[in-house]
Each structure stands twice: as C-alpha cells, then as structure tokens.
Motif scaffolding. Structure first.
Motif, short mmCIF file in Angstrom:
data_model
loop_
_atom_site.label_atom_id
_atom_site.label_comp_id
_atom_site.label_asym_id
_atom_site.label_seq_id
_atom_site.Cartn_x
_atom_site.Cartn_y
_atom_site.Cartn_z
N UNK A 153 -15.94 -9.67 -17.03
CA UNK A 153 -14.61 -9.01 -16.78
C UNK A 153 -14.38 -8.04 -16.35
N UNK A 154 -14.94 -7.00 -15.23
CA UNK A 154 -14.93 -6.74 -14.52
C UNK A 154 -14.41 -6.96 -12.81
N UNK A 155 -14.52 -8.21 -12.72
CA UNK A 155 -14.26 -8.87 -11.33
C UNK A 155 -12.91 -9.15 -10.97
N UNK A 156 -12.45 -8.35 -11.87
CA UNK A 156 -10.52 -8.33 -10.87
C UNK A 156 -10.02 -7.01 -10.21
N UNK A 157 -9.60 -7.44 -9.25
CA UNK A 157 -8.87 -6.03 -8.74
C UNK A 157 -7.27 -5.50 -9.17
N UNK A 158 -7.93 -4.19 -9.23
CA UNK A 158 -6.48 -3.37 -9.85
C UNK A 158 -5.25 -2.52 -8.84
N UNK A 159 -5.88 -3.06 -7.65
CA UNK A 159 -5.27 -2.60 -6.42
C UNK A 159 -3.58 -3.07 -6.46
N UNK A 160 -2.63 -2.26 -6.20
CA UNK A 160 -1.44 -2.61 -5.99
C UNK A 160 -1.25 -1.99 -7.34
N UNK A 161 -1.44 -1.59 -8.25
CA UNK A 161 -0.69 -0.87 -9.84
C UNK A 161 -0.30 0.01 -8.96
N UNK A 162 -0.82 0.86 -7.93
CA UNK A 162 -0.11 2.58 -7.77
C UNK A 162 -1.01 3.55 -8.32
N UNK A 163 0.06 4.68 -8.77
CA UNK A 163 -0.30 5.58 -9.27
C UNK A 163 -0.23 4.89 -11.27
N UNK A 164 0.82 3.94 -11.26
CA UNK A 164 0.71 3.87 -12.35
C UNK A 164 1.90 2.66 -12.48
N UNK A 165 3.10 2.91 -11.54
CA UNK A 165 3.65 2.13 -12.21
C UNK A 165 4.23 0.74 -10.33
N UNK A 166 3.33 0.58 -10.36
CA UNK A 166 3.42 -0.72 -8.64
C UNK A 166 4.18 0.51 -7.69
N UNK A 167 4.23 -0.53 -7.19
CA UNK A 167 4.98 -0.44 -6.22
C UNK A 167 6.13 -1.34 -5.66
N UNK A 168 7.43 -0.89 -5.18
CA UNK A 168 8.42 -1.17 -4.16
C UNK A 168 7.81 -2.41 -3.02
N UNK A 169 7.18 -2.23 -2.47
CA UNK A 169 6.55 -2.69 -1.18
C UNK A 169 6.04 -4.15 -1.57
N UNK A 170 6.35 -5.02 -1.08
CA UNK A 170 6.16 -7.21 -1.07
C UNK A 170 4.25 -7.53 -1.13
N UNK A 171 3.59 -6.85 -1.81
CA UNK A 171 1.68 -6.88 -1.38
C UNK A 171 1.49 -8.04 -2.11
N UNK A 172 0.58 -8.52 -1.60
CA UNK A 172 0.20 -9.47 -2.25
C UNK A 172 -1.23 -9.82 -2.73
N UNK A 173 -0.90 -9.47 -3.61
CA UNK A 173 -2.04 -8.80 -4.49
C UNK A 173 -3.40 -9.29 -4.31
N UNK A 174 -2.84 -10.88 -4.91
CA UNK A 174 -4.04 -11.84 -4.47
C UNK A 174 -4.52 -12.25 -3.49
N UNK A 175 -4.34 -12.11 -2.48
CA UNK A 175 -5.38 -12.14 -1.11
C UNK A 175 -6.19 -10.43 -1.10
N UNK A 176 -5.53 -9.72 -1.47
CA UNK A 176 -6.65 -8.09 -1.36
C UNK A 176 -8.05 -8.69 -2.18
N UNK A 177 -7.30 -9.39 -3.41
CA UNK A 177 -8.47 -10.15 -4.26
C UNK A 177 -9.59 -10.84 -3.61
N UNK A 178 -9.39 -11.77 -3.01
CA UNK A 178 -9.46 -12.97 -2.65
C UNK A 178 -9.99 -12.52 -1.03
N UNK A 179 -9.98 -11.65 -0.48
CA UNK A 179 -10.42 -11.22 0.24
C UNK A 179 -12.35 -10.58 0.31
N UNK A 180 -12.04 -9.92 -1.16
CA UNK A 180 -13.37 -8.92 -1.84
C UNK A 180 -14.06 -9.40 -3.24
N UNK A 181 -13.39 -11.14 -2.47
CA UNK A 181 -14.47 -12.37 -3.40
C UNK A 181 -14.08 -11.44 -5.11
#
Length: 460
Positions: A188-216
C-alpha cells in the motif's frame, strides 16, 4: 537567507529556528531524498522543463553529495531546517543557479511524503528478512523437539501435555502473520505522492508516472490533498510493528518463566544473560526481559503518531514533522530485537527431562481420561463430572491418575478396564491428537512443512 524567505522582512528567532528544525533526525532520509530528487530532475528534463545539460548537472551534483554524505564529509546545518533544504543548499553551492531549478514543480510536502515511503519500503524489506531468519530458527528447533514432551498451560495452570515443537510452532504462526502484515503495508505504501505539490499539484506538465517507475513504485497517488497529508502507511507500519513486538514479548515472557528456578525448562546461554552486582549466584534473562520492555516503546510510537494525526485538517500541517521520529524509533527497536532474539533461541539449552516430568504432573491427562469414558459411550458431561471427582480424590492422596489401581477405578465405574492406563500415558495423550493443528509429532511435522511453504510464498 532562507530558501522561503522572500516574503519575510525579519529573520527567524534563534530559539524558533532550533525548535523548528528537523535536520537532527530527518538527515536519516538523505539517501531517499537524493533518490527522489534525481528521479524528479530526470523527469523535468524528459518533459522539457529543464535542458538535458541541466539534468546532467543536477544528477552529477546529487550523486557527489550522496557520496560525500556517506563518506562523512558533510555537516548539516540547523539553519537549513531539514534534509530537503540542506541538500538543495549543498547542491546550489556546488553547481550554482542550476541547483535552484531542482525544486520546480515540487514542494517539501510531497517531497517528505515520498522520502518516508521510500525509507519504509527499504526498512520493511530488511525487517522481513530478519523475521524470516527468526521463523527458520523456530522451524529448525521445532524439528529437533518433535518428541520433547512438556505441559501446555491455560491461565498459567497445567492443562494438557504437548511438545516443545507444538509450542514453538504457535509462534511460527504469529510471525508468519507478521510477515503478511508487513507485506501488505509495503504494497500500500509503494506509490508516489511526488507531483502533489504543496497540496494542489502544479501547472508544470510533470510525468508523475515516470518518477514512480524510476523509483520502482507501483503507481501515483490520485488526490493531491491526500498525497501530502496521508500518513496511513506510517501508522499501518507502526501497527504491524506493535503486533510483531507483542509476539516477541510473549515469547520472551515464556523464556523468562521457563528459565526460572521454579520451572528449569531451559537455561539461557551465558552470552544472552547477565549477573547481579550484589548477588554472585544470579544469572538473569535480561535480554528477554529487555525485549519485553521495548514492546511498550513501540506501542508508544504508534499512539504518538495516532495522536498527532487525529485532529489535523487537510492538507499538510507542521504537526506532521513529528511522524519521523516515531517511525525511526520503531524501525530501530524491532530490528535490534529481532537480531538478538534469534541467536538467543539458538543458544538456549532445553532440559527435556524436566519438561517431560512437568508434563506428568498437574493431572494433564484428565481430559484424556474423560475422553476414554466418552469413547465407551458415557456422555461427555457425565464423564467430565466423574473424572473431576477422581482428580479431587487423587489430589487429596497426593497421587496422579496413573497411580490409582484398576480396582479403585472400577470401584467408581465398571466401565474402566485395563486399557485405561495406556490411554492416559503422557506420550499417548500427545500422539493421539493427530487432528490438524494438534500436538502429535506427525501433525506438527506436517505443520512445519506447510509453514515453510507459506513463508516462501510470503517472501515473494
């Protein structure tokens, strides 16, 4: 100047700066913080937010910082508050203004949530490995003691005869469940919160899935508010750790009792015992006692974080800085306990004769005598009442059920025959209990084989 200081006209008071800083303990997350930053930098380059050259500078700089930290060449600053800002400050000092681009599309809120998940993922794997060693030790000891007869207890009163193998296998089942709980927590903990920003995400076109895959990691959080404010995974770990410690404490409690002069079922190895500063004769089971004591410490870690989280509105609040010390303490405690309990079990000496002698006392074969009557057609409640009267009579005489003569038995009921004595022999009482989960040597041996299969599946 603080990295967030643009809005402020006055410096933070020194007392507040010290109170506010978490670097004294969250520096432990340096590796996870740098891993997450490298993955984030690569993704920023992939989506075109920064150039390939800048990605290379960031990654190289972060790799060098990681190496220096592990070599003991870095001294963290309280003024930089936490591990995230310390690393960013070090990076900017090394590679210049490019280092300031690393935080693009990111907040310390989602950064720390990621770091703690990565930390626990590693620690759970290490804890599972230590648990595996303990379980394998218990399985090996069980194989060696399939016919080591001993009394089983309820209410700490002798109940029925069992074997040491049967007793130890009860703990195998507990620890197998602990492995399962840790495995579920990790999933259950093996998911990435990165891209959530402070609390409302970001306007940058981030690829959250790529970060998750990079970190397994298996995926990404689906709500930015929850992504930064969730600590369920830490609470779940602490809950699993508390149950694990409870199991260790129960086992150690029994070792303490068994090693007492009143029981003398086992002797603890000198290497896992201590003496007294005043009583020369003492050999104390201090290691087992200390494991028992440390259980309360882990319970406290769980209750502390539950209390921190219970009234927090969404999303991130500074209260949540208090999560890490509880997690770190529980991780350290359970690993130290597992490391010491396993060899303590291996090195203890089992006094088989004393255990067997204990199994013969206390009318542990009374249920078998009642079963003997029930198998001959006497309703069990009537058999129970009759055997209770026989036990009372034997107790007054100071003898066991096997010490009464056949004539005395037949004086109480003509149903008793010569075969009753073989039915109430201690070994027979154990061997006859072949039902699944029972104490007969062949049943326990099958339980050992099945438990090894369960352990192998859980470790995948």
């Amino acid at each position: 100047m603080k990295l967030w200081g643009g809005r402020f006209e006055k410096s933070t008071e020194g007392l507040v700066e010290d109170f506010h800083s978490s670097i004294r303990f969250d520096q432990r997350l340096y590796k996870q913080d740098i891993q997450g930053s490298i993955a984030h930098a690569k993704m920023l380059g992939y989506v075109g937010v920064i150039s390939e050259s800048e990605v290379n500078q960031l990654v190289q700089g972060l790799d060098e910082i990681l190496g220096d930290i592990e070599a003991g060449k870095v001294e963290f600053e309280i003024g930089a508050e936490d591990i995230h800002m310390n690393v960013e400050k070090l990076l900017t000092e090394r590679i210049g203004s490019v280092g300031k681009k690393l935080h693009t599309g990111r907040s310390r809120n989602d950064q720390v949530a990621l770091d703690l998940r990565l930390f626990l993922k590693t620690e759970i794997d290490q804890t599972k490995s230590l648990l595996q060693n303990l379980i394998q030790t218990l399985l090996q000891l069980s194989e060696e003691h399939l016919e080591t007869w001993m009394p089983g207890y309820t209410h700490l009163q002798k109940a029925q005869p069992i074997t040491l193998a049967h007793h130890l296998m009860a703990y195998v089942q507990m620890f197998l469940r602990d492995v399962g709980r840790l495995k579920d927590t990790r999933k259950r903990l093996n998911i990435s919160p990165l891209g959530s920003g402070a609390m409302a995400g970001t306007t940058f076109p981030l690829d959250r899935g790529q970060v998750a895959r990079e970190l397994e990691l298996d995926g990404v959080t689906l709500n930015s508010l929850d992504g930064v404010s969730d600590r369920d995974f830490a609470l779940e770990f602490l809950a699993a750790a508390s149950i694990l410690m409870m199991h260790l404490s129960r086992l150690c409690e029994e070792l303490v009792i068994w090693s007492s002069g009143e029981f003398q079922f086992i002797s603890m190895d000198d290497g896992y015992s201590t003496g007294s500063s005043i009583m020369p004769q003492k050999k104390n089971p201090d290691v087992a006692e200390l494991v028992r004591g440390k259980t309360g410490r882990v319970y406290g870690d769980l209750m502390a974080l539950l209390t921190v989280m219970k009234g927090l509105p969404l999303a991130y609040n500074k209260d949540m800085q208090e999560d890490k010390e509880q997690v770190f303490d529980a991780v350290d405690t359970i690993k130290k306990c597992l490391l010491v309990v396993e060899p303590m079990l291996w090195t203890m000496q089992v006094h088989r004769d004393t255990m067997a002698s204990g199994a013969k006392g206390g009318f542990t074969n009374a249920t078998d005598l009642a079963d003997y009557l029930a198998k001959k057609g006497v309703p069990f409640r009537e058999a129970h009442e009759l055997v209770g009267r026989i036990v009372l009579q034997c107790s007054k005489k100071g003898i066991g059920l096997e010490d009464m003569s056949l004539q005395e038995y037949q004086g109480l009921s003509p149903i008793f025959q010569e075969d009753l004595f073989s039915s109430i022999g201690i070994e027979h009482c154990v061997r006859a209990r072949k039902i699944t989960g029972g104490p007969s040597p062949e049943t326990v041996a099958e339980g050992i084989r099945e438990s090894r299969k369960v352990l192998e599946k859980l470790l995948w």
